[in-house]
Write an enzyme that holds these catalytic residues in place. Structure first.
Site, PDB file in Angstrom:
ATOM      1  N   SER A 122       0.828  -1.200   0.000  1.00 53.21           N
ATOM      2  CA  SER A 122       0.000   0.000   0.000  1.00 53.21           C
ATOM      3  C   SER A 122       0.862   1.249   0.000  1.00 53.21           C
ATOM      4  O   SER A 122       1.959   1.261   0.579  1.00 53.21           O
ATOM      5  CB  SER A 122      -0.867  -0.025   1.259  1.00 53.21           C
ATOM      6  OG  SER A 122      -1.462   1.227   1.471  1.00 53.21           O
ATOM      7  N   TYR A 147      -2.271  -1.450  11.155  1.00 57.17           N
ATOM      8  CA  TYR A 147      -2.519  -1.906   9.780  1.00 57.17           C
ATOM      9  C   TYR A 147      -1.328  -1.531   8.882  1.00 57.17           C
ATOM     10  O   TYR A 147      -0.767  -2.376   8.183  1.00 57.17           O
ATOM     11  CB  TYR A 147      -3.822  -1.307   9.224  1.00 57.17           C
ATOM     12  CG  TYR A 147      -3.884  -1.355   7.721  1.00 57.17           C
ATOM     13  CD1 TYR A 147      -4.146  -2.551   7.054  1.00 57.17           C
ATOM     14  CD2 TYR A 147      -3.627  -0.219   6.942  1.00 57.17           C
ATOM     15  CE1 TYR A 147      -4.156  -2.601   5.659  1.00 57.17           C
ATOM     16  CE2 TYR A 147      -3.637  -0.267   5.565  1.00 57.17           C
ATOM     17  CZ  TYR A 147      -3.898  -1.450   4.931  1.00 57.17           C
ATOM     18  OH  TYR A 147      -3.896  -1.506   3.560  1.00 57.17           O
ATOM     19  N   LYS A 151       1.809  -3.889   6.779  1.00 58.17           N
ATOM     20  CA  LYS A 151       2.234  -3.836   5.368  1.00 58.17           C
ATOM     21  C   LYS A 151       3.751  -3.654   5.288  1.00 58.17           C
ATOM     22  O   LYS A 151       4.423  -4.260   4.451  1.00 58.17           O
ATOM     23  CB  LYS A 151       1.509  -2.713   4.624  1.00 58.17           C
ATOM     24  CG  LYS A 151       0.019  -2.958   4.418  1.00 58.17           C
ATOM     25  CD  LYS A 151      -0.249  -4.113   3.462  1.00 58.17           C
ATOM     26  CE  LYS A 151      -1.690  -4.544   3.457  1.00 58.17           C
ATOM     27  NZ  LYS A 151      -1.943  -5.785   2.712  1.00 58.17           N
TER      28      LYS A 151
HETATM   29  C1  UD1 Z   1      -7.406   4.651   3.441  1.00 58.66           C
HETATM   30  C2  UD1 Z   1      -6.485   4.126   4.497  1.00 58.66           C
HETATM   31  C3  UD1 Z   1      -5.322   3.442   3.816  1.00 58.66           C
HETATM   32  C4  UD1 Z   1      -5.830   2.324   2.908  1.00 58.66           C
HETATM   33  C5  UD1 Z   1      -6.820   2.924   1.905  1.00 58.66           C
HETATM   34  C6  UD1 Z   1      -7.476   1.834   1.092  1.00 58.66           C
HETATM   35  C7  UD1 Z   1      -6.743   5.648   6.398  1.00 58.66           C
HETATM   36  C8  UD1 Z   1      -6.127   6.746   7.215  1.00 58.66           C
HETATM   37  N1  UD1 Z   1      -6.019   5.215   5.344  1.00 58.66           N
HETATM   38  O1  UD1 Z   1      -6.712   5.640   2.676  1.00 58.66           O
HETATM   39  O2  UD1 Z   1      -4.445   2.908   4.769  1.00 58.66           O
HETATM   40  O3  UD1 Z   1      -4.763   1.723   2.223  1.00 58.66           O
HETATM   41  O4  UD1 Z   1      -7.851   3.616   2.609  1.00 58.66           O
HETATM   42  O5  UD1 Z   1      -8.296   2.392   0.119  1.00 58.66           O
HETATM   43  O6  UD1 Z   1      -7.820   5.172   6.703  1.00 58.66           O
HETATM   44  N2  UD1 Z   1     -12.901  11.292   2.874  1.00 58.66           N
HETATM   45  C9  UD1 Z   1     -13.913  12.186   3.144  1.00 58.66           C
HETATM   46  N3  UD1 Z   1     -15.110  11.726   3.599  1.00 58.66           N
HETATM   47  C10 UD1 Z   1     -15.344  10.401   3.821  1.00 58.66           C
HETATM   48  C11 UD1 Z   1     -14.319   9.480   3.550  1.00 58.66           C
HETATM   49  C12 UD1 Z   1     -13.104   9.953   3.086  1.00 58.66           C
HETATM   50  O7  UD1 Z   1     -13.740  13.404   2.959  1.00 58.66           O
HETATM   51  O8  UD1 Z   1     -16.465  10.054   4.256  1.00 58.66           O
HETATM   52  C13 UD1 Z   1     -11.607  11.768   2.360  1.00 58.66           C
HETATM   53  C14 UD1 Z   1     -10.426  11.438   3.247  1.00 58.66           C
HETATM   54  O9  UD1 Z   1     -10.228  12.420   4.206  1.00 58.66           O
HETATM   55  C15 UD1 Z   1      -9.295  11.341   2.218  1.00 58.66           C
HETATM   56  C16 UD1 Z   1      -9.991  10.869   0.942  1.00 58.66           C
HETATM   57  O10 UD1 Z   1     -11.373  11.128   1.132  1.00 58.66           O
HETATM   58  O11 UD1 Z   1      -8.754  12.617   1.981  1.00 58.66           O
HETATM   59  C17 UD1 Z   1      -9.795   9.385   0.697  1.00 58.66           C
HETATM   60  O12 UD1 Z   1     -10.170   8.674   1.884  1.00 58.66           O
HETATM   61  P1  UD1 Z   1     -10.217   7.076   1.939  1.00 58.66           P
HETATM   62  O13 UD1 Z   1     -11.037   6.557   0.813  1.00 58.66           O
HETATM   63  O14 UD1 Z   1     -10.622   6.701   3.323  1.00 58.66           O
HETATM   64  O15 UD1 Z   1      -8.733   6.637   1.635  1.00 58.66           O
HETATM   65  P2  UD1 Z   1      -7.364   7.038   2.400  1.00 58.66           P
HETATM   66  O16 UD1 Z   1      -7.629   7.726   3.678  1.00 58.66           O
HETATM   67  O17 UD1 Z   1      -6.498   7.733   1.405  1.00 58.66           O
END
Ligand code: UD1
Length: 339
Positions: A122, A147, A151
């Site tokens: 990842s 987690y 990795k």
């Molecule tokens: C997350 C995990 C990462 C994992 C990946 C798998 C965390 C901190 N990291 O990454 O370890 O490998 O998923 O896909 O959990 N967002 C919103 N609203 C929401 C959900 C997300 O604004 O309801 C934003 C988040 O702040 C982020 C972006 O969308 O900026 C992507 O979020 P997400 O899909 O959860 O992925 P990651 O956080 O990048």
């Protein structure tokens, strides 16, 4: 052997493998997947792959699969727990599931002379990168969750094993996988309230959630929202087939190789939301809230190495992925309301 082959990325990889002429043997403990995924795979490919409902923590079961399949050509290892928050609450589950299982698998693989190994890593290993886009030789930052730590440790276990035992390993560092198969026969099946952005968007659009919360618009980015590299799951799946072929043909340059698997393009949360509304025509209710703890500002991949060495490049766009994710969401909800 495809471990975790009924999960989100695993199932799409099984389809790509079958379409490339392979006969995958799936091992999956169904902890975060459903046997119905096999039906979806069968509808797409016209064939039903072999499936073992086994937990890789059970060493005897792992041995049994290798004994039953002396002709295995390689292993693609997806099976792992993947929720950052859960890993903070229950780290031992993560260390046991993500590390002990890998060790069992490697022991038996070596005992049965199966030496090709593709690993699901990842971009989380880069943490908050010092510069962008990230290349594979950038330093691995201290993990911020159990987690993420698993990795990193798994990559180290594989690097050491490649050196010591002649194992041939490719670790693929995924950026943010999204989307679904364009046939809408397989896709992501999040358990409970989705933590990831795109499943939360599609569930909000279908009316299962009231509104999307955008976690922070005060990041130092052009529109203030955080930036990620969203990769279509079918492109990601294809990278595994290409990586396996590299090992089958002995084209790997080192016993342990790492590749970034992303699009090479960063998109902000706001861009994802706007694109979703544009491609689906759905008006998505959303609200800006504070930042989510542990989130980084921005990460996207330098994919030069994957392009030059693997001959792999993402073909599909974020818009394609959002359209496919939406089609999948509509399909599973319709099925649930009209069983
Ligand atoms: C997350 C995990 C990462 C994992 C990946 C798998 C965390 C901190 N990291 O990454 O370890 O490998 O998923 O896909 O959990 N967002 C919103 N609203 C929401 C959900 C997300 O604004 O309801 C934003 C988040 O702040 C982020 C972006 O969308 O900026 C992507 O979020 P997400 O899909 O959860 O992925 P990651 O956080 O990048």
């Amino acid at each position: 052997m495809v471990t975790g082959g009924l999960g989100f990325i695993g199932s799409h990889t099984v389809v790509e493998l079958m379409e490339a002429g392979y006969e995958p043997v799936i091992v999956d403990d169904l902890s975060n997947s459903s046997p119905q995924v096999l039906d979806g795979i069968e509808r797409i490919t016209g064939r039903r792959p072999l499936f073992y409902d086994y937990d890789l923590r059970d060493k005897a079961k792992v041995k049994e699969i290798f004994d039953r399949h002396p002709d295995l050509q390689g292993i693609i290892h997806f099976a792992a727990s993947k929720y950052v928050g859960e890993s903070v609450e229950n780290p031992l589950l993560y260390y046991e599931n993500n590390i002990c299982s890998l060790v069992h698998l490697l022991h038996e693989a070596l005992a049965h002379d199966v030496r090709r190994f593709i690993f699901s890593s990842s971009c989380t290993v880069y943490g908050e990168p010092d510069s962008l886009p990230v290349t594979e030789d950038m330093p691995v930052k201290p993990a911020t969750s159990p987690y993420g730590n698993t990795k990193q440790i798994d990559e180290e276990i594989l690097r050491d094993s490649a050196k010591a035992y002649g194992l041939q390993v490719i670790a693929l560092r995924y950026f943010n996988p999204i989307g679904a198969h364009p046939s809408a026969e397989i896709g992501e099946l999040p358990v409970g309230v989705p933590q990831n952005l795109v499943p939360f968007i599609t569930q909000t659009a279908i009316g299962l959630r009231d509104e999307l919360r955008i976690f922070g618009d005060d990041y130092p980015t052009p529109d203030g929202t955080a930036i990620r590299d969203y990769i279509h799951v079918v492109d990601l799946a294809r990278a595994h087939v290409v990586a396996l072929e590299r090992l089958m043909e002995g084209r790997n340059k080192e016993a342990f190789e790492v590749f970034n698997i992303g699009t090479g393009r960063g998109s902000s949360v706001r861009e994802v939301v706007d694109t979703f509304m544009k491609v689906t025509g759905v008006d998505l209710p959303y609200r800006i809230t504070g930042r989510r703890e542990g989130d980084i500002t921005a990460v996207w991949a330098d994919t030069t190495k994957a392009e030059n060495e693997l001959g792999w490049k993402a073909r599909l766009t974020m818009a394609d992925a959002l359209r496919d994710a939406w089609r999948w969401e509509q399909k599973i909800r319709n099925k649930k309301s009209n069983p």
